[in-house]
Write a protein that holds these residues in place. Structure first.
Motif, PDB file in Angstrom:
ATOM      1  N   VAL A 251     -36.924  77.181 -26.459  1.00 13.85           N
ATOM      2  CA  VAL A 251     -36.650  76.821 -25.062  1.00 13.85           C
ATOM      3  C   VAL A 251     -36.004  77.981 -24.307  1.00 13.85           C
ATOM      4  N   GLY A 252     -35.288  78.837 -24.999  1.00 18.13           N
ATOM      5  CA  GLY A 252     -34.741  80.010 -24.329  1.00 18.13           C
ATOM      6  C   GLY A 252     -35.838  80.886 -23.748  1.00 18.13           C
ATOM      7  N   ALA A 253     -36.936  80.977 -24.470  1.00 17.67           N
ATOM      8  CA  ALA A 253     -38.053  81.811 -24.014  1.00 17.67           C
ATOM      9  C   ALA A 253     -38.680  81.292 -22.725  1.00 17.67           C
ATOM     10  N   LEU A 254     -38.468  80.029 -22.410  1.00 18.96           N
ATOM     11  CA  LEU A 254     -39.001  79.502 -21.150  1.00 18.96           C
ATOM     12  C   LEU A 254     -38.478  80.311 -19.962  1.00 18.96           C
ATOM     13  N   HIS A 255     -37.217  80.689 -20.009  1.00 21.29           N
ATOM     14  CA  HIS A 255     -36.640  81.431 -18.884  1.00 21.29           C
ATOM     15  C   HIS A 255     -37.175  82.853 -18.801  1.00 21.29           C
TER      16      HIS A 255
END
Length: 153
Positions: A57-61
């Motif tokens: 989910v961090g990679a979403l940003h």
């Protein structure tokens, strides 16, 4: 080329998002139902899966920073920087005792949700995105808390 934001949540997102909760739910249930394997299998697997998903989910940003033209340069840099923080919380969660690991992951998921809401103030996200993130984060954090609780028994 401008990014098109889907108004309706794509079916694939529904399946993948909620399907991603299955390991959380199954492992939290296993932590409670099969105590003999709790400390050697179920809790470490739950923490490990939580770390992988938090990193994801961090990679979403990172993706938002690359594609949202509404972001200022400063906001874009902040999104790139934030995108690696969840991984930096997830990694030590694998190295500390289970309760501390679960707590780090829960903090990471909650902080990421706060960042999602902040991003929404600066750029248009799909109308379904935040609602889905709240639901997924709530279930993931509940399962991690159950695993931590079970590990203390």
């Amino acid at each position: 080329m401008p990014v098109t934001i889907p108004v309706q949540r794509p079916v694939s997102v529904t399946w993948l998002g909620y399907g991603g909760l299955i390991p959380f739910l199954a492992l939290a249930t296993a932590c409670l139902a099969w105590p003999a394997l709790r400390s050697t299998w179920w809790v470490p697997a739950l923490i490990g899966y939580g770390a992988v998903i938090l990193s994801f989910v961090g990679a979403l940003h990172w993706g938002f920073a690359m594609t949202l033209p509404e972001l200022t340069l400063r906001q874009r840099h902040a999104s790139f920087a934030w995108s690696v923080v969840p991984s930096l919380l997830a990694w030590p969660a694998l190295l500390v005792p289970p309760v501390a690991g679960a707590a780090l992951l829960i903090i990471g998921f909650a902080a990421h949700l706060v960042q999602d809401f902040r991003l929404q103030r600066n750029a248009p996200l799909a109308p379904w995105y935040l609602r889905l993130r709240v639901q997924l984060t709530s279930v993931a954090c509940t399962c991690l808390a159950l695993g931590a609780w079970a590990s203390m028994r």
